[in-house]
Enzyme design. Structure first.
Site, PDB file in Angstrom:
ATOM      1  N   SER A 252     -15.087  18.225  -0.346  1.00 15.36           N
ATOM      2  CA  SER A 252     -14.723  18.047  -1.740  1.00 15.36           C
ATOM      3  C   SER A 252     -15.862  18.493  -2.636  1.00 15.36           C
ATOM      4  O   SER A 252     -17.026  18.432  -2.254  1.00 15.36           O
ATOM      5  CB  SER A 252     -14.423  16.574  -2.020  1.00 15.36           C
ATOM      6  OG  SER A 252     -15.646  15.862  -1.971  1.00 15.36           O
ATOM      7  N   LYS A 253     -15.469  18.911  -3.859  1.00 13.32           N
ATOM      8  CA  LYS A 253     -16.492  19.434  -4.754  1.00 13.32           C
ATOM      9  C   LYS A 253     -17.429  18.338  -5.244  1.00 13.32           C
ATOM     10  O   LYS A 253     -18.459  18.627  -5.814  1.00 13.32           O
ATOM     11  CB  LYS A 253     -15.853  20.202  -5.909  1.00 13.32           C
ATOM     12  CG  LYS A 253     -14.981  19.391  -6.838  1.00 13.32           C
ATOM     13  CD  LYS A 253     -14.440  20.295  -7.945  1.00 13.32           C
ATOM     14  CE  LYS A 253     -13.590  19.517  -8.926  1.00 13.32           C
ATOM     15  NZ  LYS A 253     -13.057  20.359  -9.994  1.00 13.32           N
ATOM     16  N   ARG A 254     -17.071  17.103  -4.975  1.00 12.03           N
ATOM     17  CA  ARG A 254     -17.986  16.016  -5.344  1.00 12.03           C
ATOM     18  C   ARG A 254     -19.175  15.964  -4.410  1.00 12.03           C
ATOM     19  O   ARG A 254     -20.197  15.377  -4.733  1.00 12.03           O
ATOM     20  CB  ARG A 254     -17.255  14.673  -5.321  1.00 12.03           C
ATOM     21  CG  ARG A 254     -16.288  14.560  -6.474  1.00 12.03           C
ATOM     22  CD  ARG A 254     -15.868  13.140  -6.720  1.00 12.03           C
ATOM     23  NE  ARG A 254     -15.289  13.049  -8.047  1.00 12.03           N
ATOM     24  CZ  ARG A 254     -15.414  11.995  -8.840  1.00 12.03           C
ATOM     25  NH1 ARG A 254     -16.115  10.954  -8.465  1.00 12.03           N
ATOM     26  NH2 ARG A 254     -14.858  11.990 -10.015  1.00 12.03           N
ATOM     27  N   ASP A 405     -17.189  17.138 -13.166  1.00 11.04           N
ATOM     28  CA  ASP A 405     -16.311  17.328 -11.994  1.00 11.04           C
ATOM     29  C   ASP A 405     -14.846  17.365 -12.407  1.00 11.04           C
ATOM     30  O   ASP A 405     -14.024  17.988 -11.753  1.00 11.04           O
ATOM     31  CB  ASP A 405     -16.472  16.158 -11.009  1.00 11.04           C
ATOM     32  CG  ASP A 405     -17.684  16.316 -10.096  1.00 11.04           C
ATOM     33  OD1 ASP A 405     -18.168  17.445  -9.964  1.00 11.04           O
ATOM     34  OD2 ASP A 405     -18.138  15.304  -9.522  1.00 11.04           O
ATOM     35  N   ARG A 467     -26.282  17.652  -8.853  1.00 14.47           N
ATOM     36  CA  ARG A 467     -26.179  16.794  -7.663  1.00 14.47           C
ATOM     37  C   ARG A 467     -27.518  16.782  -6.911  1.00 14.47           C
ATOM     38  O   ARG A 467     -28.014  15.745  -6.481  1.00 14.47           O
ATOM     39  CB  ARG A 467     -25.076  17.349  -6.755  1.00 14.47           C
ATOM     40  CG  ARG A 467     -24.271  16.291  -6.073  1.00 14.47           C
ATOM     41  CD  ARG A 467     -23.174  16.880  -5.187  1.00 14.47           C
ATOM     42  NE  ARG A 467     -22.191  17.650  -5.894  1.00 14.47           N
ATOM     43  CZ  ARG A 467     -21.914  18.942  -5.656  1.00 14.47           C
ATOM     44  NH1 ARG A 467     -22.559  19.610  -4.720  1.00 14.47           N
ATOM     45  NH2 ARG A 467     -20.997  19.569  -6.348  1.00 14.47           N
TER      46      ARG A 467
END
Ligand code: GLU
Length: 493
Positions: A252-254, A405, A467
């Protein structure tokens, strides 16, 4: 049988590495069998689909060398290849299902459906349509429709029994009809849902093998029923294992950059990325780890796919990319660097930002290096000049990341609204919020204009750097994350 496979992306965001992964296996299977590989754009979600996203998907698949034989840009015998241009085909097919008694009009309001859903959930039952409009008589349906009442078309589902689907990798899968919802096929605006459009198109486009991600297994019983209702032979079904983050959660892009654009911007070679994707759940018969696309195709066999969770491991990708880079001769290396970012297309958006501030070209590297490559060397000290407590910086970055996000696009105006809105919600001066983001992106407290920098870096690179900065500052502990999430939700997210 002529093998025909397809990739059917929805153009609702950045071009995802998962799309490239599924495209690669479809392409390899079709080519290894002398068949055709089709690209179909599934843009029935008119709110979320964008032209820009479609273009980026096409560009990035092409950049990777995953070319298709038929598609919206090149035509073919089974077009149009964009679902938004096939509206009449779907309504005719929905009509046929209604006539045959396999589908029905449903007038239930969103509020009623929500009340039913909540009651079912409280009773511990699987939420599904309760059949309220299933047996309305024909006269009533005509009267209400003629009066302009809004309705959708739903498919019927047998009341009992078991639906059996055959997955090439998993064998027979049996699902109780009790678990299958009476799916909406046509929405109130007349647009089809994914399920109807997907089945109709796979049939009309003569797709022989549907090879797609595991997340679609739950849709298979509905599709199977639709094939039966239409009296069509279903294609062979094969669900590929999902790509995973290193912690085994769904990619996931998270947690990981997921846009193909990120990998392109960061200087990965397309052949290395394709090679890496070819190792996801697959191994070459001779155990080789480095191979070209044409070698992959030449020896491709669906039997070699394993269902263990393939991990999208950046360290492995970096190693592989380095191996590919070292294999280039000096001239090819120089050419590829120029193609990557040291070219006019890439520099043009940067020029207006640096021209007024430059006295010598030699200053450019220090000033704009972070927009071309990654010149940051972040340490906790990088944030010292902001004179803000470390915990407050981590919080600001985390909140900003969550908001970013969730953005539907990455335009300058959207970014301005997003971050000024966040500062307002947090009761924070915008400067205090933007300072840490400046450092996260550029490594310095002051850099070229922030919003322009974010647009140039793109969504995945910007978010990956934020991040990364949170990680450099010690990360967010589980306890802290819980507290922050709560606060974030209270901000109205
Ligand atoms: N449009 C779906 C997607 O976005 C296609 C799923 C399928 O391959 O059936 O992935």
């Amino acid at each position: 049988m002529t093998v025909r496979t397809r990739i059917a992306p929805s153009p609702t965001g950045d071009p995802h590495v998962g799309t490239a992964y599924v495209a690669l296996f479809n392409l390899a299977f079709a080519r290894s069998q002398g068949g055709a590989f089709v690209l179909r754009i599934e843009d029935t979600d008119r709110v979320r689909s964008t032209q820009r996203s479609e273009q980026m998907i096409l560009d990035s698949l092409r950049w990777l060398g995953l070319d298709w034989d038929e598609g919206p840009d090149r035509g073919g015998a089974h077009g149009p290849y964009r679902q938004s241009e096939r509206g009449e085909i779907y309504s005719a097919h929905a009509e046929a299902l209604l006539d045959a008694g396999h589908a029905f009009h449903c007038f239930c309001s969103a509020e009623r459906l929500e009340t039913v859903r909540q009651a079912q959930q409280q009773a511990g039952a699987t939420p599904r349509y309760d059949g309220h409009c299933l047996s309305l008589d024909v006269a009533e349906v005509s009267r209400r429709r003629a009066a302009g009442e809004s309705s959708v078309v739903r498919m019927k589902v047998p009341e009992s029994g078991v639906c059996r689907i055959d997955d090439l990798f998993r064998g027979a899968i049996e699902i109780d009809y009790q678990q299958v919802d009476m799916q909406v096929l046509l929405k109130s605006d007349g647009m089809p849902t994914y399920h109807l459009a997907n089945v109709v198109d796979d049939h009309l486009m003569q797709i022989s093998h549907v090879i797609r991600g595991e997340e679609w297994i739950n849709s298979a019983p509905k599709h199977r029923l639709l094939y039966d209702y239409f009296g069509w032979t279903p294609p062979v079904l094969a669900h590929l294992p999902l790509l995973r983050n290193p912690d085994r959660s769904k990619l996931s892009k998270r947690k990981n950059p997921t846009s193909i654009e990120y990998y392109r911007r960061m200087g990965y070679l397309p052949e290395a990325l394709v090679n890496f994707l070819g190792l996801m759940g697959y191994s070459m018969a001779d155990g080789r780890e480095q191979f070209e696309l044409k070698e992959f195709i030449a020896s491709f066999s669906l039997d070699r796919i394993s269902l263990g969770a393939p991990v999208f491991d950046l360290e492995k990708l970096n190693w592989l990319n380095g191996t590919w880079l070292r294999g280039l001769d000096d001239c090819a290396f120089a050419d590829r660097v120029a193609q990557w970012a040291l070219n006019r297309d890439h520099l043009m958006p940067i020029v207006p930002l640096v021209r007024e501030r430059t006295e010598r070209f030699a200053d450019l590297v220090a000033m704009a290096g972070y927009l071309v490559g990654d010149t940051r060397q972040l340490t906790p000290e990088s944030f010292a000049e902001l004179a803000v407590e470390q915990e407050a910086i981590v919080e600001a970055l985390q909140f900003a990341l969550w908001r970013l996000d969730a953005l539907p696009d990455w335009e300058r105006d959207t970014l301005v609204d997003c971050l000024t809105g966040l500062a307002r919600d947090l009761g924070m001066k915008i400067r205090v919020l933007l300072g840490p983001i400046f450092v996260a992106l550029s490594g310095r407290p002051v850099s070229l204009p922030l919003y322009d920098s974010m647009v140039i870096l793109g969504s995945d690179v910007s978010r990956a750097r934020i991040r990364d900065a949170i990680g450099v500052l010690g990360g967010v502990s589980k306890k802290q994350a819980k507290r922050l999430e709560k606060r974030f939700q209270n901000l109205g997210n």
